[in-house]
Motif scaffolding. Structure first.
Motif, PDB file in Angstrom:
ATOM      1  N   GLN A   1      62.072  31.969  58.902  1.00 21.15           N
ATOM      2  CA  GLN A   1      62.035  31.434  58.224  1.00 21.15           C
ATOM      3  C   GLN A   1      62.074  29.484  58.489  1.00 21.15           C
ATOM      4  OE1 GLN A   1      59.822  30.831  54.342  1.00 21.15           O
ATOM      5  NE2 GLN A   1      58.343  32.724  55.166  1.00 21.15           N
ATOM      6  N   GLN A   2      62.726  29.206  57.999  1.00 20.21           N
ATOM      7  CA  GLN A   2      63.398  27.920  58.259  1.00 20.21           C
ATOM      8  C   GLN A   2      63.529  26.666  59.025  1.00 20.21           C
ATOM      9  OE1 GLN A   2      67.099  27.251  55.978  1.00 20.21           O
ATOM     10  NE2 GLN A   2      67.068  25.557  55.823  1.00 20.21           N
ATOM     11  N   ALA A   3      63.953  27.784  60.572  1.00 17.90           N
ATOM     12  CA  ALA A   3      64.149  27.426  61.518  1.00 17.90           C
ATOM     13  C   ALA A   3      62.958  27.487  62.245  1.00 17.90           C
ATOM     14  CB  ALA A   3      64.929  28.657  62.780  1.00 17.90           C
ATOM     15  N   GLU A   4      61.625  28.118  61.998  1.00 16.87           N
ATOM     16  CA  GLU A   4      60.709  28.065  62.698  1.00 16.87           C
ATOM     17  C   GLU A   4      59.793  26.884  61.095  1.00 16.87           C
ATOM     18  OE1 GLU A   4      59.558  30.046  64.718  1.00 16.87           O
ATOM     19  OE2 GLU A   4      56.707  29.370  65.250  1.00 16.87           O
ATOM     20  N   ALA A   5      59.964  26.294  60.523  1.00 16.54           N
ATOM     21  CA  ALA A   5      59.716  25.402  60.170  1.00 16.54           C
ATOM     22  C   ALA A   5      60.491  24.039  60.632  1.00 16.54           C
ATOM     23  CB  ALA A   5      60.580  25.238  58.670  1.00 16.54           C
ATOM     24  N   ILE A   6      61.884  23.654  60.740  1.00 16.26           N
ATOM     25  CA  ILE A   6      61.522  22.747  61.989  1.00 16.26           C
ATOM     26  C   ILE A   6      61.268  22.542  63.139  1.00 16.26           C
ATOM     27  CG2 ILE A   6      64.003  23.555  62.581  1.00 16.26           C
ATOM     28  CD1 ILE A   6      65.763  20.598  61.228  1.00 16.26           C
ATOM     29  N   GLU A   7      61.427  23.963  64.024  1.00 16.93           N
ATOM     30  CA  GLU A   7      60.918  23.930  64.976  1.00 16.93           C
ATOM     31  C   GLU A   7      59.581  23.119  65.218  1.00 16.93           C
ATOM     32  OE1 GLU A   7      61.969  27.832  66.639  1.00 16.93           O
ATOM     33  OE2 GLU A   7      64.134  26.979  66.370  1.00 16.93           O
ATOM     34  N   GLY A   8      58.564  24.019  64.324  1.00 16.49           N
ATOM     35  CA  GLY A   8      57.392  23.832  64.449  1.00 16.49           C
ATOM     36  C   GLY A   8      57.133  21.594  63.863  1.00 16.49           C
ATOM     37  N   SER A   9      58.374  21.045  63.544  1.00 20.29           N
ATOM     38  CA  SER A   9      58.177  20.014  63.066  1.00 20.29           C
ATOM     39  C   SER A   9      57.903  19.056  64.379  1.00 20.29           C
ATOM     40  CB  SER A   9      59.240  19.588  62.167  1.00 20.29           C
ATOM     41  OG  SER A   9      60.005  18.952  63.177  1.00 20.29           O
ATOM     42  N   TYR A  10      58.031  19.235  65.015  1.00 25.09           N
ATOM     43  CA  TYR A  10      57.920  18.327  66.243  1.00 25.09           C
ATOM     44  C   TYR A  10      56.505  17.747  65.583  1.00 25.09           C
ATOM     45  CZ  TYR A  10      61.409  20.453  69.261  1.00 25.09           C
ATOM     46  OH  TYR A  10      63.319  20.257  69.401  1.00 25.09           O
ATOM     47  N   LYS A  11      55.230  18.872  66.226  1.00 25.57           N
ATOM     48  CA  LYS A  11      53.483  18.213  66.152  1.00 25.57           C
ATOM     49  C   LYS A  11      53.858  17.408  65.084  1.00 25.57           C
ATOM     50  CE  LYS A  11      49.477  19.722  66.564  1.00 25.57           C
ATOM     51  NZ  LYS A  11      48.298  21.427  65.236  1.00 25.57           N
ATOM     52  N   THR A  12      54.521  18.023  64.122  1.00 29.03           N
ATOM     53  CA  THR A  12      54.384  16.581  62.746  1.00 29.03           C
ATOM     54  C   THR A  12      54.502  15.198  62.965  1.00 29.03           C
ATOM     55  OG1 THR A  12      53.899  18.350  60.794  1.00 29.03           O
ATOM     56  CG2 THR A  12      54.295  16.201  60.719  1.00 29.03           C
ATOM     57  N   ILE A  13      55.246  15.767  63.565  1.00 29.57           N
ATOM     58  CA  ILE A  13      56.503  14.236  63.571  1.00 29.57           C
ATOM     59  C   ILE A  13      55.879  13.276  64.957  1.00 29.57           C
ATOM     60  CG2 ILE A  13      58.496  13.401  64.298  1.00 29.57           C
ATOM     61  CD1 ILE A  13      59.885  15.649  63.995  1.00 29.57           C
ATOM     62  N   MET A  14      55.789  13.607  66.088  1.00 30.59           N
ATOM     63  CA  MET A  14      54.585  13.298  67.245  1.00 30.59           C
ATOM     64  C   MET A  14      52.943  13.231  66.459  1.00 30.59           C
ATOM     65  SD  MET A  14      52.981  14.618  70.506  1.00 30.59           S
ATOM     66  CE  MET A  14      54.879  15.377  71.322  1.00 30.59           C
ATOM     67  N   ASN A  15      52.349  13.534  65.704  1.00 31.04           N
ATOM     68  CA  ASN A  15      51.069  13.069  64.997  1.00 31.04           C
ATOM     69  C   ASN A  15      50.979  11.639  63.776  1.00 31.04           C
ATOM     70  OD1 ASN A  15      49.697  14.896  66.380  1.00 31.04           O
ATOM     71  ND2 ASN A  15      49.856  16.604  64.273  1.00 31.04           N
ATOM     72  N   VAL A  16      52.364  11.837  63.109  1.00 28.56           N
ATOM     73  CA  VAL A  16      52.328  10.975  62.630  1.00 28.56           C
ATOM     74  C   VAL A  16      53.199   9.464  63.328  1.00 28.56           C
ATOM     75  CG1 VAL A  16      54.706  10.446  60.581  1.00 28.56           C
ATOM     76  CG2 VAL A  16      53.961  12.573  59.926  1.00 28.56           C
ATOM     77  N   MET A  17      54.205   9.445  64.353  1.00 30.36           N
ATOM     78  CA  MET A  17      54.188   8.273  65.474  1.00 30.36           C
ATOM     79  C   MET A  17      53.145   7.785  65.509  1.00 30.36           C
ATOM     80  SD  MET A  17      57.923   9.548  66.379  1.00 30.36           S
ATOM     81  CE  MET A  17      59.638   9.853  66.340  1.00 30.36           C
TER      82      MET A  17
END
Lengths: 390, 313, 92
Positions: A222-238
């Motif tokens: 689950q944790q691995a999925e969280a960090i892999e899924g964070s690409y989208k969040t980071i891109m949106n924030v940037m």
């Protein structure tokens, strides 16, 4: 928007002030000290409505951050080198508990011998800790990324801690021109956190239980999925931040990759020197280029592949050693990505700048030259140490 | 309120509810389970618990089950006091910003290993900084969770798996560390010893400690049938013997002022405590009689020092 | 019983349901069980406060106690501490 002169450390502290942080728990260590001193000033002068906890160690700093974050507070800490190493145990717990915490890591060499200057051994020693890790090139980026880090960390689907890395002394202590956002713009960009879960007597939950063989594995997945899924969040924030600030942020930054035969891949303050040198070389007609890796974890595999796929030689510069490994940490990641995408590009790994050893334009030129030599088959080494006395 | 007057509570006045409920997997007859259950009865539901790694933590939260009915967090072994510090300051600032209305108690539980040894630095830091929280050390006098290894709270002479009674060395060679002495050295408002066998003293101390506006420490002796090697039904009796032999004196220190809470006027000889526990069995052999003598002398010395501190005698 | 996969478990290993260990019955650990002689019991509640497992139930209305055998591990503290010997330990 206004422009002021700030060191990298001061820029981070200024960003923290504007982000309306609730709790700061930190322990002083060179070259991070300016950050905690400035924040202490802000708190002492009532310029920030926060609690500053002068803990007795970095281990307790991060532990207190976990407690505060579990209460739903916005939390910041900063450290370097031995301090990060002392936190090592707790780094993993912060990310496993999915608690947003922003930490500035003012990258510094690890003992022994003891050395206070900049290299990436500290963060690289903890690169598997489950935190999102972003490297900055200068004080401006340190400022901008700190603000973005809170929004990334506190995004409810991501909910992970983030490190903002800045090179010790080279960035932390160098006075630069920094464009500062208006307080209100930061406030609009970063509303107060709404936590995924918190310690609440009206809804008592258990955080951090014991998991045996029957559940532990699932939580790691689950944790691995969280960090892999964070690409989208980071891109949106940037992207959102780029609109607010007018400064463009991406996972990687490139220069000259369209036709470059030799590409240098590096992180942190070295990227500025490398870009400057590449420009001069290109003026002389040499086909060279640069890739700056800003987002280190999660590793931007697709962006990196897209940028390197046409190069003939990659020169990957690691400011850290992975003792006994086939190559330095960044180079290992690049090789891994190449293999996954079925690309076979010649790679030279350069270990450089350990313990703050200066990196000049000449060094970068030398790195490109070594890249050309590798292209011609003139060198057999896969890992070279640049700037070390034989 | 700066100080807590003793709020004497009788058993019938205590709440029916438990905030650490049945179904936990502490051993049968576990003293530490009693210590936690009593503390939560005293503190009530408006409480956040931080738990250091240890017996209490692992045996009460085996996923997907939890025995806790209050918000509870475990982070690591040595940092319960630091985690509690973060919780306390977060409550302060979130209250100031109108983002929080509740004002919960904060209790950190650590075993003797997590307190006397690996957690002493974080505890010292938190006490010095003056956070408002209660730290309860449930002392079962060794690392019981990992299989009875010696800690600095293990008494002299006791055999553990890392201070075994061998042909040359007869169990642990060092005296027990003075935790309350260390706590008091931080000039905190309140520190006290307690023993689960004296429920009224302990429960009222927990209630009292939670009323101080600052850090408080309770060191509660929690006999362990497995590690001390006695019958599980004897847990309360063994604790009573520890007090009645003056091996574990019950006192409190309020703003530096010592008060003896249980004055043992007719103490039993220490042998009465030693002879009923397997961990001391080797001390009964003739060649080790001097150790029992040493223990008795030390108990006499410590007791007279305590009486002086309490301005008695 | 099949266990939940990672996609459907609550995040970060948190346990959202307070006191869920009530679903885990520890009564099977017991070799001897405490039996209360109601005629002797004075409702002093020492057994109730000293039970490590919260397995002594107290009823204020009729001033009675009873043992919850779902959880009682049979340690015998209640029998040992009862001042009027109203509890005896009986082999299962």
């Amino acid at each position: 928007m206004r422009v002021i002169g700030l060191t990298g450390d001061e820029a981070v502290a200024y960003a923290v002030k504007q982000c309306d942080v609730d709790v700061i728990a930190a322990y002083p260590i060179t070259p991070q000290t300016i950050i905690v001193e400035r924040i202490s000033d802000f708190v002492a002068n009532g310029e920030i409505n926060a609690e500053y906890v002068c803990v007795e160690s970095e281990h307790s700093a991060l532990s207190a951050c976990i407690g505060a974050s579990a209460m739903g507070a916005r939390v910041f800490t900063a450290t370097a080198s031995q301090g990060l190493a002392l936190m090592h145990e707790i780094l993993y717990i912060a990310s496993s508990l999915r608690l947003p915490i922003v930490m500035a890591v003012v990258n510094r060499a690890l003992s022994a011998p003891i050395n206070i200057h900049g290299d990436h051994s500290d963060m690289m020693g903890s690169r598997d800790c489950g935190w999102i890790q972003i490297y900055t090139e200068n004080a401006q980026e340190a400022y901008d990324i700190t603000i973005q880090a809170f929004k990334i960390a506190e995004n409810p689907t991501t909910s992970l801690p983030v490190t903002v890395n800045l090179d010790g002394f080279i960035i932390s202590h160098s006075m630069e021109r920094v464009e500062i956002l208006d307080d209100d713009d930061v406030k609009r960009f970063l509303p107060h956190r709404s936590p995924l879960y918190r310690l609440d007597v009206e809804n008592p939950i258990t955080i951090g239980p014991l998991c045996f063989t029957d559940y532990y594995f699932e939580f790691k997945r689950q944790q691995a999925e969280a960090i892999e899924g964070s690409y989208k969040t980071i891109m949106n924030v940037m992207n959102e931040y780029s609109k607010v600030s007018g400064r463009n942020y991406k996972f990687i930054d490139t220069y000259g990759i369209e036709d470059a035969e030799i590409l240098i891949i590096c992180m942190g303050s070295t990227c500025g020197t490398a870009r400057f040198t590449a420009k001069r070389l290109r003026e002389r007609g040499e086909k060279v280029g640069i890739i700056k890796v800003s987002l280190y974890r999660p590793f931007p595999c697709e962006e990196v592949i897209e940028a390197i796929k046409n190069a003939e030689v990659l020169v990957v510069m690691d400011r850290a050693v992975s003792f006994g490994a086939p190559s330095g940490p960044l180079c290992s990641d690049i090789k891994n990505v190449l293999y996954d995408f079925g690309l076979k590009i010649k790679i030279l790994n350069i270990i450089y700048g350990l313990g703050g050893r200066d990196v000049s334009q000449n060094d970068i030129e030398q790195a490109f030259k070594l890249g050309f030599k590798l292209k011609l088959g003139d060198i057999k080494d896969k890992v070279l140490w640049l700037g070390v006395r034989e | 309120m700066v100080g807590g007057e003793r709020i004497m509570v009788t058993l019938k006045e205590l709440p029916l509810e438990d905030y650490i409920v049945s179904g936990h997997r502490m051993c049968a007859g576990c003293g530490s389970a009693i210590a936690a259950r009593m503390a939560l009865k005293a503190a009530g539901p408006n409480t956040i618990v931080v738990n250091a790694t240890g017996c209490l933590e692992v045996a009460t939260t085996i996923y997907p089950y939890t025995s806790w009915r209050v918000p509870w967090i475990h982070v690591a072994f040595e940092n319960a006091a630091a985690v509690a510090s973060g919780i306390e300051v977060a409550i302060k600032v979130l209250t100031r910003k109108n983002l929080m209305k509740q004002q919960p108690n904060i209790i950190a539980f650590g075993g003797d290993g997590g307190t006397f040894d690996i957690g002493i630095q974080a505890l010292s830091g938190a006490l010095e900084r003056g956070h408002r929280f209660l730290y309860i050390c449930y002392d079962n006098e060794a690392y019981m969770n990992t299989g009875i290894q010696r800690s600095s709270a293990t008494p002299l002479g006791a055999a553990t798996t890392t201070s075994p009674s061998g042909r040359v060395i007869p169990g642990k060679k060092e005296w027990k560390k003075d935790l309350i002495g260390i706590a008091v050295a931080h000039s905190i408002p309140y520190a006290a010893t307690a023993c689960i066998s004296y429920w009224s003293d302990y429960i009222n101390k927990v209630k009292k400690a939670l009323n101080f506006n600052g850090p408080t420490v309770i060191h509660v002796l929690s006999p362990c049938q497995l590690g001390w090697r006695f019958d599980p039904s004897e847990t309360i009796k063994i604790g009573r013997l520890a007090v009645q032999t003056r091996i574990f004196p019950i006192y409190e220190v309020e703003y530096g002022k010592y008060k003896l809470n249980i004055n043992v006027t007719k103490p039993l000889p220490v042998i009465e405590y030693i002879k009923v526990q397997g961990r001391f069995r080797h001390l009964l052999e003739p060649q080790n009689s001097h150790i029992i003598k040493d223990i008795q002398e030390n108990v006499n010395l410590q007791w007279s020092r305590l009486l002086k501190l309490c301005s008695i005698g | 019983m099949s266990k939940t996969g990672w996609r459907n478990l609550p995040i970060a290993g948190i346990i959202p349901k307070a006191g869920s260990s009530l679903e885990y019955k520890t009564g099977t650990w017991r070799a001897f069980k405490p039996v209360v002689d109601e005629s002797k019991c004075t409702f002093c509640l020492l057994c109730w406060i000293y039970c490590p497992d919260g397995a002594v139930k107290r009823f204020n209305s009729n001033k009675k106690i009873s043992i919850d055998y779902d959880y009682c591990k049979g340690c015998g503290i209640c029998a040992s501490e009862c001042p009027v010997k109203a509890i005896s330990m009986v082999e299962e």
